[in-house]
Write an enzyme that holds these catalytic residues in place. Structure first.
Site, PDB file in Angstrom:
ATOM      1  N   LYS B  78      14.771   6.928   7.211  1.00 62.94           N
ATOM      2  CA  LYS B  78      13.544   7.351   7.919  1.00 62.94           C
ATOM      3  C   LYS B  78      13.926   7.847   9.303  1.00 62.94           C
ATOM      4  O   LYS B  78      14.777   7.230   9.984  1.00 62.94           O
ATOM      5  CB  LYS B  78      12.612   6.149   8.018  1.00 62.94           C
ATOM      6  N   SER B 157       3.618   4.873   6.962  1.00 65.38           N
ATOM      7  CA  SER B 157       4.235   5.989   7.612  1.00 65.38           C
ATOM      8  C   SER B 157       5.539   6.456   6.959  1.00 65.38           C
ATOM      9  O   SER B 157       5.984   7.570   7.198  1.00 65.38           O
ATOM     10  CB  SER B 157       4.508   5.661   9.086  1.00 65.38           C
ATOM     11  N   SER B 181       3.666   0.113   6.320  1.00 67.80           N
ATOM     12  CA  SER B 181       4.321   1.407   6.191  1.00 67.80           C
ATOM     13  C   SER B 181       5.486   1.491   5.226  1.00 67.80           C
ATOM     14  O   SER B 181       6.035   2.574   5.036  1.00 67.80           O
ATOM     15  CB  SER B 181       4.787   1.887   7.572  1.00 67.80           C
TER      16      SER B 181
END
Lengths: 484, 493
Positions: B78, B157, B181
């Site tokens: 990420k 997210s 997330s």
């Protein structure tokens, strides 16, 4: 001593509180491992954490915690075994995180007190409200470029102790005595070097005035004063300004002010409307700070004697004057030097020699005690020679000068130069007889009433003995022979 | 090629150890997969040259016989993890062009174990969002599609992290979970997503969103893979004061240990009025599966559940408003040159931050401000303690709690972005675990009527990921979820 000030319409009482920011003596910063040492070229002591890079986290420096606790002990203050670090949020270019890690609701040290001594000999207690640890900000330089400001983050993150006094000072003199005393305690403990010019000790001064007996007036805060002189000037200016303002029908506005060192006046920095809302909240990157009694006790054991304790001993045990005790305890090194030099000797004589002869010589040479060519044991050696009658006080001064210049021991110099005092009664008696014989007309004048000539005869005997005759004995024998 | 893509990480590792395949071969298969799935917009910065070097090194360690736990396994990261000398943007204009001179602890642990970095993955800007739609790079797209073919959100997210694993464009990936997330996108994309106990994984070097809630975690295809990579990621870090000083146990055992006698709790308060029937049915099925596997299932109560979402949406923005204060144009990242400091701040932050980030900073600042701190932030922290106490009490009676992961299946891109509150409701089942610091996992357990993945969530007491793995494994076995999204890279079935 009254501390009231006369205004146009009557008397006023001054109320002063001080917040002192003291940089902690430590190798590295409060929450990062980069160097906290002063004087590096810009942005050389900046770690990723100090620069507030993305993802960086603070880690507490245990040494700084110890220094804060030690300082609390030196202020006779309550040590809080549980304290919390809070974020103080505001934006400024020298504050990389956009917040300062400080302590708001739960500081590491609670209430304490400082005893101050004024020039008239009176003492006064100033209460301490609290002491907390916080990060220092970096430095902004606005004068290096016409349209840019330069930021140096070396200082960003260095540990500060914020020491908040209670509003218990009532004159500029008291404030000066307070900051001097505080500085002395910090230096003795080794927790702050107290160097105001370099910025390792700075003060914010809160000043208000009120009619005696009435409630506290509105106070102003003047920030970042870095000398005792400026602190006193600020107080004097603010007191006058506030009294005039009120007496002319105005009101003091609660605000933050800055002192202008060139004009000696304070001016508004920001008003209440511009006051920051710091949005304090506990820093979620840090755990609450906790330690146990054992941690505190270990620090207590290692604590050096503080100036007040040493002064007490000097006055009450050694019989020194309060003034001398103050001079000799101004710095920890001075007191240590004195203790060593005077150990097993006449305390008063040693004190006198240090404060008059030694300090005089050091001042003249422009050097500090630490660089003195005459060490404590050497000074002690000189005093031994005076005490056992080997040399007179006058000769001792000569010997001292030689010691200071060459670093040699007193005894060596006395032996080398043959300065040993003559205390042999018959030798002196012979010298006196010579002098009297050579100056028989003056002898007659003396015996005829001109008593002033006594000094002349003493001088002649001393001259004849190259200053080595024991003065006390000369006086005694001379008197005997003359008054005979 | 697609044979290689079919292997789980555990299987690939066995194969690598046996020298049946090489790390470079495996990497090549994933490189092709990444190319095939480019339209999903998962990768914002592919790092295939670096990956090649890492794969070669991994193969050397296999030859020497000292290969690390993750040697040769292709992993996506990420774009919230700072990776040394590789652009790290947090999917924000504020950090576009930021090349960290340092590596986050978690990624460092992964590379030390021999993992191979495929690239940086798309996410919501500064991890703020539940759909990956606030990213400056545009949304990542779910490899699963509705019948009508509309693009679906992978969740957020960590949308790119979930989507890439689901699509076969990464064998495993790293994400972060602050309010769900990891777990929510895992559910939307039909993969396994783990949020470890707060303090298990170091936060050092991860762009901070909400310090007391953030936690790094893995996305994988199987529970077994999750235990594998988690073991490498976790561990005490001196540089993170909130890092737990605990040894990381070997969790692989827990995956296979079975759940005979394990006590499962079903919290009444997670049952919402008008709940999606697909989800309700799946939850019931999950309960039955666990009972069949030998667990004891009981009903429990977590009375303060309904306060968790509002509590989260005060605390997280408050901490974020402070954590994002450092993005000011002074030291790194975007700067809009202006005539005064304040003007520079305003222009830089207005331009650098997207709408959702600005919204949360404003909410957070408000909640901390004078006059409101007590009513909002302080109150929320007090409620938080009550929520944690609910769990502490419950875990006296049960070992694991079973809930749905999300209230819905994946929604179309653009469907919720204009209504922040609707978007926030996505987190209703996931935020309690963040508030209480507890570990949680989402396991793909079934399909909705529209053929979209649905996840079941398992929660355990602090540092009891072992129980989570055991229970998750049981669900996985029973669910027999076939990971075959329409837009996958190869035939993953």
């Amino acid at each position: 001593m009254s501390t009231l000030v006369s205004g146009r319409t009557g008397e006023w009482e001054i109320v002063i509180g001080m917040e002192v920011h003291a940089q902690v003596v430590s190798n590295s910063k409060l929450f990062s491992g980069s160097s906290a040492i002063f004087g590096a070229s810009p942005n050389n002591h900046v770690s990723l954490v100090d620069a507030a890079m993305p993802g960086m986290l603070p880690v507490i420096n245990a040494q700084c915690v110890k220094q804060a606790v030690l300082t609390g002990l030196g202020l006779n203050a309550k040590i809080n075994k549980f304290s919390v670090f809070d974020r103080k949020n505001y934006f400024y270019a020298d504050l990389p995180q956009g917040y300062q890690i400080s302590q708001f609701k739960h500081p590491i040290v609670g209430e304490g007190e400082v005893q101050i001594e004024l020039s008239d000999g009176s003492t006064h207690k100033v209460g301490i409200e609290r002491l907390h640890l916080e990060q220092d900000a970096g430095k902004s330089l606005h004068d290096q470029h016409p349209s840019k400001s330069y930021i140096d983050l070396n200082r960003s993150g260095v540990a500060l102790m914020e020491i908040v006094s209670k509003p218990e000072m009532h004159s500029a003199d008291q404030a000066a005595a307070y900051i001097k005393k505080l500085r002395s305690i910090l230096r003795y403990l080794g927790t702050c070097d107290g160097n105001m010019e370099e910025g390792s000790l700075r003060a914010d001064v809160n000043v208000s005035v009120r009619r005696p007996g009435e409630a506290l007036g509105t106070r102003t805060e003047t920030k970042n004063l870095n000398s005792v002189k400026f602190i006193m000037q600020t107080i004097e200016f603010e007191v006058q300004r506030q009294i005039e303002l009120i007496e002319n029908g105005g009101e003091v506005v609660q605000e933050t002010r800055l002192f202008d060192t060139t004009t000696g006046m304070t001016r508004t920095m920001r008003g209440k409307e511009d006051a920051h809302d710091y949005r304090y909240f506990p820093d979620p990157d840090l755990l609450p700070l906790t330690f146990d009694d054992a941690f505190i006790d270990e620090l207590k054991i290692g604590m050096p004697e503080l100036p007040d304790e040493i002064k007490f001993r000097m006055v009450n045990e050694y019989g020194l004057s309060s003034y001398d005790a103050n001079v000799l305890t101004e710095e920890r090194e001075t007191a240590a030097f004195y203790e060593l030099a005077s150990e097993g000797r006449d305390r008063k004589i040693t004190a006198n020699w240090m404060s008059v002869e030694l300090f005089g010589a050091l001042n003249k040479a422009g050097i500090e005690l630490a660089q003195s060519p005459v060490g404590p044991n050497q000074l002690g050696g000189l005093i031994d020679l005076i005490s056992d009658g080997s040399i007179s006080g006058k000769i001792a001064k000569e010997v001292f000068s030689e010691m200071f210049e060459t670093g040699k021991d007193a005894k060596l110099i006395v032996d080398e130069k043959g300065l040993k005092q003559v205390s042999d009664e018959s030798a002196i008696s012979a010298m006196i007889d010579d002098v009297l014989a050579t100056n028989s007309d003056k002898v007659n004048e003396y015996r005829g009433g001109k008593e002033k000539l006594f000094g002349f005869f003493v001088g002649q005997v001393m001259k004849a003995s190259k200053g080595q005759a024991n003065p006390g004995m000369v006086n005694k024998l001379l008197k005997q022979k003359l008054d005979f | 090629m697609s044979e290689l893509l079919k292997m789980t990480a555990t299987q690939a590792r066995k194969s690598l150890l046996k020298r049946e395949i090489s790390s470079v071969e495996l990497l090549n298969a994933y490189q092709t997969a990444m190319e095939k799935t480019e339209a999903l917009n998962n990768y914002v910065t592919p790092t295939l040259e670096v990956a090649k070097e890492m794969a070669i090194e991994a193969d050397k360690t296999y030859a020497k016989g000292n290969a690390g736990l993750l040697a040769g396994l292709p992993i996506g990261v990420k774009d919230l993890f700072c990776t040394k000398d590789i652009e790290t943007t947090a999917c924000s204009a504020m950090l576009k062009g930021f090349f960290p001179p340092y590596e986050s602890t978690v990624t460092s642990n992964v590379w030390k174990s021999g993992g191979v970095m495929l690239g940086k993955l798309n996410c919501d800007e500064f991890a703020m969002g539940s759909s990956n739609e606030t990213s400056i790079f545009g949304p990542a797209i779910n490899p699963w599609s509705k019948i009508d073919g509309s693009d679906l959100s992978p969740g957020g997210s960590s949308g790119g992290s979930a989507s890439s694993v689901a699509a076969g464009a990464a064998l495993m990936s790293l994400g972060t979970d602050t309010g769900g997330s990891i777990r929510q996108p895992a559910a939307f994309c039909g993969v396994v997503g783990l949020k470890p106990t707060y303090g298990r994984c170091s936060r050092w070097g991860i762009v901070a969103f909400a310090s007391s809630l953030d936690q790094a975690g893995p996305f994988t295809r199987t529970v077994e893979d999750s235990a594998l990579i988690f073991s490498a990621m976790a561990g005490h870090d001196q540089k993170d004061s909130t890092s737990a000083s605990l040894e990381t146990p070997n969790f692989s055992e827990a995956v296979h240990s079975g759940i005979e006698g394990l006590r499962i709790g079903i919290p009444a308060e997670y049952y919402l009025d008008g709940m999606d029937t697909d989800i309700l049915n799946l939850w019931r099925k999950g309960r039955a599966w666990l009972e069949q596997a030998g667990a004891k299932v009981v009903d429990i109560s977590l009375p303060h559940t309904k306060y968790a979402l509002p509590c989260y949406y005060i605390i997280a923005p408050a901490e974020a408003s402070s954590n994002l204060a450092r993005y000011d144009g002074v030291k790194y990242g975007k700067r809009m040159e202006k005539e005064s400091l304040d003007a520079m701040y305003e222009a830089t932050r207005a331009d650098g931050f997207g709408e959702e980030v600005q919204r949360r900073i404003l909410i957070g600042t408000y909640a901390l401000s004078a006059g409101y701190y007590d009513a909002y932030y302080l109150k929320a922290q007090q409620v938080r303690r009550l929520i944690k106490e609910d769990f502490d009490k419950a875990f006296n009676d049960v070992d694991v709690i079973l809930t749905p992961t999300t209230p819905t299946a994946a929604f179309p891109i653009g469907a919720e972005i204009s209504d922040p509150i609707t978007m926030y409701l996505n987190d209703v089942f996931t935020v309690p675990a963040n508030l209480a610091g507890l570990p949680g996992i989402s396991v793909p357990a079934g399909l909705s009527k529209q053929g979209l993945p649905l996840g079941l969530q398992l929660l355990a007491a602090s540092f009891r990921e072992d129980r989570i793995f055991s229970a998750a494994s049981a669900i996985e076995k029973q669910a027999e979820f076939s990971l075959a999204p329409v837009r996958a890279a190869g035939d993953l079935q």
